[in-house]
Write an enzyme that holds these catalytic residues in place. Structure first.
Site, PDB file in Angstrom:
ATOM      1  N   GLU A   1       0.899  -1.282   0.105  1.00  0.00           N
ATOM      2  CA  GLU A   1      -0.151  -0.012   0.022  1.00  0.00           C
ATOM      3  C   GLU A   1       0.768   1.188  -0.095  1.00  0.00           C
ATOM      4  O   GLU A   1       2.017   1.263   0.127  1.00  0.00           O
ATOM      5  CB  GLU A   1      -0.841  -0.151   1.203  1.00  0.00           C
ATOM      6  CG  GLU A   1      -1.908  -1.359   1.020  1.00  0.00           C
ATOM      7  CD  GLU A   1      -3.052  -1.218   2.229  1.00  0.00           C
ATOM      8  OE1 GLU A   1      -2.850  -0.790   3.265  1.00  0.00           O
ATOM      9  OE2 GLU A   1      -4.014  -2.108   2.093  1.00  0.00           O
TER      10      GLU A   1
ATOM     11  N   GLU B   1      -1.891 -10.004  -6.117  1.00  0.00           N
ATOM     12  CA  GLU B   1      -1.865 -10.678  -7.596  1.00  0.00           C
ATOM     13  C   GLU B   1      -0.980 -10.080  -8.607  1.00  0.00           C
ATOM     14  O   GLU B   1      -0.211 -10.824  -9.422  1.00  0.00           O
ATOM     15  CB  GLU B   1      -3.246 -10.938  -8.078  1.00  0.00           C
ATOM     16  CG  GLU B   1      -4.091 -11.708  -7.090  1.00  0.00           C
ATOM     17  CD  GLU B   1      -4.999 -10.799  -5.835  1.00  0.00           C
ATOM     18  OE1 GLU B   1      -4.255  -9.707  -5.560  1.00  0.00           O
ATOM     19  OE2 GLU B   1      -6.015 -11.188  -5.409  1.00  0.00           O
TER      20      GLU B   1
ATOM     21  N   CYS C   1      -6.796  -6.979 -11.202  1.00  0.00           N
ATOM     22  CA  CYS C   1      -5.916  -7.946 -11.093  1.00  0.00           C
ATOM     23  C   CYS C   1      -6.379  -9.153 -12.109  1.00  0.00           C
ATOM     24  O   CYS C   1      -5.623  -9.956 -12.651  1.00  0.00           O
ATOM     25  CB  CYS C   1      -5.761  -8.758  -9.604  1.00  0.00           C
ATOM     26  SG  CYS C   1      -4.746  -7.566  -8.543  1.00  0.00           S
TER      27      CYS C   1
HETATM   28  N1  THU Z   1      -6.077  -6.665  -2.165  1.00  0.00           N
HETATM   29  C1  THU Z   1      -5.189  -7.415  -2.712  1.00  0.00           C
HETATM   30  O1  THU Z   1      -3.820  -7.470  -2.544  1.00  0.00           O
HETATM   31  N2  THU Z   1      -5.822  -8.275  -3.634  1.00  0.00           N
HETATM   32  C2  THU Z   1      -7.138  -8.557  -3.698  1.00  0.00           C
HETATM   33  O2  THU Z   1      -7.611  -9.367  -4.380  1.00  0.00           O
HETATM   34  C3  THU Z   1      -8.121  -7.380  -3.021  1.00  0.00           C
HETATM   35  C4  THU Z   1      -7.482  -6.454  -2.454  1.00  0.00           C
HETATM   36  C5  THU Z   1      -5.427  -5.261  -1.403  1.00  0.00           C
HETATM   37  C6  THU Z   1      -5.283  -4.194  -1.769  1.00  0.00           C
HETATM   38  C7  THU Z   1      -5.284  -3.465  -0.595  1.00  0.00           C
HETATM   39  O3  THU Z   1      -3.971  -3.408  -0.290  1.00  0.00           O
HETATM   40  C8  THU Z   1      -6.161  -4.310   0.538  1.00  0.00           C
HETATM   41  O4  THU Z   1      -6.132  -5.541  -0.079  1.00  0.00           O
HETATM   42  C9  THU Z   1      -7.253  -3.801   0.737  1.00  0.00           C
HETATM   43  O5  THU Z   1      -8.287  -3.461  -0.303  1.00  0.00           O
END
Ligand code: THU
Length: 166
Positions: free
Chosen positions: A63, A74, A124
């Site tokens: 993030e 992903e 993704c």
């Molecule tokens: N996130 C992922 O890494 N993969 C997903 O399939 C859904 C969401 C992450 C993005 C963000 O850092 C956090 O999860 C909350 O949305």
């Protein structure tokens, strides 16, 4: 006017029912959640991709204070695979997640994970689809949950009417 129905055949099973190589892939995704940088959402996601030669390439969500600059697990994994092993076919991807938002003190690591799987976001799916299309064969998607796992036969099955070319 015709009505069309989109049907996706998916499998549901417990982690223990997965073949050994898939349990290994899921375990890599689970371990990868430990490297997630998620101070804003506190949602920790790990992804592990199996390449055609058996190599596993992983990623976790990263993030950023300027939120659109962060990236999901992903895409971290698939871009990493594309950069490290250009042109190599993906055969499977496993995804696991947990949240530290409501995690009681002292909870064992295994219990962190979501009971039901999470599913990759639209961006993704689109990114993974490009690697599936380039590879010319379906990339199985294994979504891990403590109570149940879902197995999708391909990325395209997660993205009906997908955009693939122009
Ligand atoms: N996130 C992922 O890494 N993969 C997903 O399939 C859904 C969401 C992450 C993005 C963000 O850092 C956090 O999860 C909350 O949305």
């Amino acid at each position: 006017m015709k009505e069309l129905t989109i049907t996706t055949m998916i499998k549901e099973c417990g982690f223990e029912e997965l073949p050994g190589a898939d349990r290994e892939l899921v375990e890599a995704a689970r371990q990868m959640t430990r490297t997630s940088y998620a101070p804003y959402s506190r949602f920790h996601v790990g992804a592990a991709i199996r390449l055609d030669d058996g190599t596993i390439v992983c990623g976790s969500n990263q993030e950023n204070a300027a939120s659109p600059s962060g990236i999901c697990a992903e895409r971290t994994a698939c871009f990493q695979a594309g950069a490290l092993y250009p042109g190599r076919r993906f055969s499977k991807i496993a995804i696991a997640a947990w949240t530290s938002l409501h995690k009681p003190e002292g909870m064992p690591y295994d219990d962190y994970f979501q009971e039901s799987p999470i599913s990759p976001c639209g961006a993704c799916r689109q990114a993974l689809l490009e690697y599936e299309t380039r590879g010319g064969e379906p990339v199985e998607v294994i979504l891990y949950g403590r109570r149940r796992c879902y197995i999708f036969p391909s990325v395209a099955s997660l993205l009906p009417y997908c955009f693939t070319e122009f």
